[in-house]
Design a protein around this motif. Sequence first.
Motif, PDB file in Angstrom:
ATOM      1  N   ASN A  91       0.779  -1.153  -0.076  1.00  0.00           N
ATOM      2  CA  ASN A  91       0.046  -0.165   0.013  1.00  0.00           C
ATOM      3  C   ASN A  91       0.873   1.201   0.225  1.00  0.00           C
ATOM      4  N   THR A  92       2.249   1.181  -0.043  1.00  0.00           N
ATOM      5  CA  THR A  92       2.931   2.347   0.141  1.00  0.00           C
ATOM      6  C   THR A  92       3.365   2.819  -1.393  1.00  0.00           C
ATOM      7  N   ILE A  93       2.931   1.760  -2.349  1.00  0.00           N
ATOM      8  CA  ILE A  93       3.573   2.079  -3.553  1.00  0.00           C
ATOM      9  C   ILE A  93       2.356   2.685  -4.434  1.00  0.00           C
ATOM     10  N   ASP A  94       2.448   3.854  -5.094  1.00  0.00           N
ATOM     11  CA  ASP A  94       1.295   4.483  -5.988  1.00  0.00           C
ATOM     12  C   ASP A  94       0.614   3.529  -6.738  1.00  0.00           C
ATOM     13  N   ASN A  95      -0.393   3.827  -6.873  1.00  0.00           N
ATOM     14  CA  ASN A  95      -1.368   3.125  -7.895  1.00  0.00           C
ATOM     15  C   ASN A  95      -1.508   1.641  -7.364  1.00  0.00           C
ATOM     16  N   ILE A  96      -1.344   1.051  -6.241  1.00  0.00           N
ATOM     17  CA  ILE A  96      -1.476  -0.231  -5.867  1.00  0.00           C
ATOM     18  C   ILE A  96      -2.352  -0.231  -4.525  1.00  0.00           C
ATOM     19  N   THR A  97      -3.339  -1.064  -4.616  1.00  0.00           N
ATOM     20  CA  THR A  97      -4.272  -1.375  -3.502  1.00  0.00           C
ATOM     21  C   THR A  97      -4.091  -2.680  -3.178  1.00  0.00           C
ATOM     22  N   ALA A  98      -3.695  -3.047  -2.026  1.00  0.00           N
ATOM     23  CA  ALA A  98      -3.253  -4.407  -1.376  1.00  0.00           C
ATOM     24  C   ALA A  98      -4.650  -5.041  -1.038  1.00  0.00           C
ATOM     25  N   LEU A  99      -4.952  -6.162  -1.296  1.00  0.00           N
ATOM     26  CA  LEU A  99      -6.067  -7.074  -0.822  1.00  0.00           C
ATOM     27  C   LEU A  99      -5.680  -8.218  -0.300  1.00  0.00           C
ATOM     28  N   ARG A 100      -6.311  -8.523   1.052  1.00  0.00           N
ATOM     29  CA  ARG A 100      -6.085  -9.693   1.517  1.00  0.00           C
ATOM     30  C   ARG A 100      -6.681 -11.067   0.729  1.00  0.00           C
ATOM     31  N   LEU A 101      -5.770 -11.825   0.108  1.00  0.00           N
ATOM     32  CA  LEU A 101      -6.163 -12.590  -0.775  1.00  0.00           C
ATOM     33  C   LEU A 101      -5.500 -14.075  -0.774  1.00  0.00           C
ATOM     34  N   ASP A 102      -5.936 -14.983   0.075  1.00  0.00           N
ATOM     35  CA  ASP A 102      -5.158 -16.217   0.055  1.00  0.00           C
ATOM     36  C   ASP A 102      -6.075 -17.052  -0.825  1.00  0.00           C
ATOM     37  N   VAL A 103      -5.854 -17.473  -1.952  1.00  0.00           N
ATOM     38  CA  VAL A 103      -6.527 -18.112  -2.792  1.00  0.00           C
ATOM     39  C   VAL A 103      -7.155 -19.439  -2.490  1.00  0.00           C
ATOM     40  N   GLN A 157     -16.194  -8.394  -3.592  1.00  0.00           N
ATOM     41  CA  GLN A 157     -17.142  -7.304  -2.893  1.00  0.00           C
ATOM     42  C   GLN A 157     -16.408  -6.219  -2.838  1.00  0.00           C
ATOM     43  N   TYR A 158     -15.067  -6.151  -2.291  1.00  0.00           N
ATOM     44  CA  TYR A 158     -14.540  -4.778  -2.291  1.00  0.00           C
ATOM     45  C   TYR A 158     -14.240  -4.039  -3.556  1.00  0.00           C
ATOM     46  N   ILE A 159     -13.863  -4.860  -4.555  1.00  0.00           N
ATOM     47  CA  ILE A 159     -13.815  -4.367  -5.975  1.00  0.00           C
ATOM     48  C   ILE A 159     -15.010  -3.625  -6.533  1.00  0.00           C
ATOM     49  N   GLN A 160     -16.112  -4.430  -6.291  1.00  0.00           N
ATOM     50  CA  GLN A 160     -17.378  -3.916  -6.601  1.00  0.00           C
ATOM     51  C   GLN A 160     -17.886  -2.623  -6.044  1.00  0.00           C
ATOM     52  N   GLU A 161     -17.621  -2.580  -4.573  1.00  0.00           N
ATOM     53  CA  GLU A 161     -17.819  -1.285  -4.050  1.00  0.00           C
ATOM     54  C   GLU A 161     -17.246  -0.216  -4.393  1.00  0.00           C
ATOM     55  N   ARG A 162     -15.847  -0.441  -4.665  1.00  0.00           N
ATOM     56  CA  ARG A 162     -15.013   0.492  -5.064  1.00  0.00           C
ATOM     57  C   ARG A 162     -15.399   1.342  -6.487  1.00  0.00           C
ATOM     58  N   GLY A 163     -15.958   0.318  -7.271  1.00  0.00           N
ATOM     59  CA  GLY A 163     -16.576   0.910  -8.618  1.00  0.00           C
ATOM     60  C   GLY A 163     -15.612   0.959  -9.577  1.00  0.00           C
ATOM     61  N   THR A 164     -14.539   0.329  -9.460  1.00  0.00           N
ATOM     62  CA  THR A 164     -13.549   0.673 -10.561  1.00  0.00           C
ATOM     63  C   THR A 164     -13.689  -0.457 -11.685  1.00  0.00           C
ATOM     64  N   GLY A 165     -14.495  -1.250 -11.585  1.00  0.00           N
ATOM     65  CA  GLY A 165     -14.498  -2.435 -12.454  1.00  0.00           C
ATOM     66  C   GLY A 165     -13.154  -3.285 -12.494  1.00  0.00           C
ATOM     67  N   LEU A 166     -12.860  -4.401 -13.134  1.00  0.00           N
ATOM     68  CA  LEU A 166     -11.734  -5.123 -13.264  1.00  0.00           C
ATOM     69  C   LEU A 166     -11.611  -5.513 -14.671  1.00  0.00           C
ATOM     70  N   TYR A 167     -10.617  -4.892 -15.379  1.00  0.00           N
ATOM     71  CA  TYR A 167     -10.071  -5.215 -16.768  1.00  0.00           C
ATOM     72  C   TYR A 167      -9.421  -6.425 -16.731  1.00  0.00           C
ATOM     73  N   ALA A 168      -8.773  -6.616 -15.770  1.00  0.00           N
ATOM     74  CA  ALA A 168      -7.997  -8.101 -16.017  1.00  0.00           C
ATOM     75  C   ALA A 168      -7.575  -8.779 -14.824  1.00  0.00           C
ATOM     76  N   LEU A 169      -7.670 -10.135 -14.841  1.00  0.00           N
ATOM     77  CA  LEU A 169      -7.097 -11.024 -13.665  1.00  0.00           C
ATOM     78  C   LEU A 169      -5.670 -11.851 -13.969  1.00  0.00           C
ATOM     79  N   VAL A 170      -4.902 -11.619 -13.238  1.00  0.00           N
ATOM     80  CA  VAL A 170      -3.627 -12.420 -13.379  1.00  0.00           C
ATOM     81  C   VAL A 170      -3.744 -13.490 -12.302  1.00  0.00           C
ATOM     82  N   ASN A 171      -3.729 -14.726 -12.723  1.00  0.00           N
ATOM     83  CA  ASN A 171      -3.724 -15.815 -11.701  1.00  0.00           C
ATOM     84  C   ASN A 171      -2.225 -16.059 -11.651  1.00  0.00           C
TER      85      ASN A 171
END
Length: 314
Positions: free
Chosen positions: A69-81, A92-106
């Motif tokens: 979160n100290t890096i510009d343009n990065i939003t950290a998510l707690r995400l254990d797959v 839910q967090y991304i939906q609430e932020r309203g940014t949409g999601l262009y890409a998923l990198v697995n």
Amino acid sequence: MPTLFSRLIGMLLVTISLASVAQNPEPQKSILITGATTGIGRNLAESLAKEGHHVYAGARTDAEMAELNTIDNITALRLDVTKQDQVDEAVQYIQERGTGLYALVNNAGIYDGGAVLDTELDVLNLVYQVNVEGVLRTTKAFAPLVIESRGRIATTGSIAGTVSGPGFAAYSGSKHYIEAFTDSLAAELEPLGVSVSVIEPGNYQTHIRRSAVKRSMARVVGGGGIVTSDMEKQYKAMEEVELSYKKPNEVTLAYKHALFADAPLRRYVVVPNAEEQQLTIETKIRELVQLNSWGPHSYDNQELVEKLKSALGL
């Protein structure tokens, strides 16, 4: 010749047009990267963020999230797959932020295992929980957002999805799945405008091997044993090996092509040297010959060569 007045009007229109572009820039694209704390994921996250893209970076601990979160343009998510509740909360967090999601990198993945006859089922299950189930879980959860954006899904595979050998059955098996997963998903999502790719790195600088040694040590301690000096030397040796590899900048370049090119590729083999490229391609050629070696419907040698030439567009 244009009059002074017409030139002034033209300049005014250009100024208004530029101002309009400045006030209405192209919306920032958001990209989610799982396993973004180290190695390939971290390299890609930092590079995309530096170029002005918005990155949702998956992490598992408070310390990792705080650092990201100290890096510009990065939003950290707690995400254990491996945890469905964390995946659902991230959606839910991304939906609430309203940014949409262009890409998923697995990208999240682990290495573990050993010789086939020595590998315990719980170790095999752990590899598949992360590398197979984790990829499927996150893809199913975030695909609706990516479909809405007509975006991209890309997954970190490995040349181990083609090349295997002693001690690699568990890991290579999980990466073989990524090959099948990519082909099936690509066919299913193509009508919806979503491109799907797999990035297949060779040996680059990551933490995946050191993490495997640490898990091995933890299993010894969990079983009532102690970490010996030989185990510590093994970890140190693995650390030296990993740090001797090139940083995964070339993997990041392949990912950027998969994410943004007008004509992304299905597969990107990304290796640090010619030997790894040759090993991968020659393995595929041997498999092709083996597949064609039995049964009444096999091609003869000349037909096989012609099929290869056709695939090459020759």
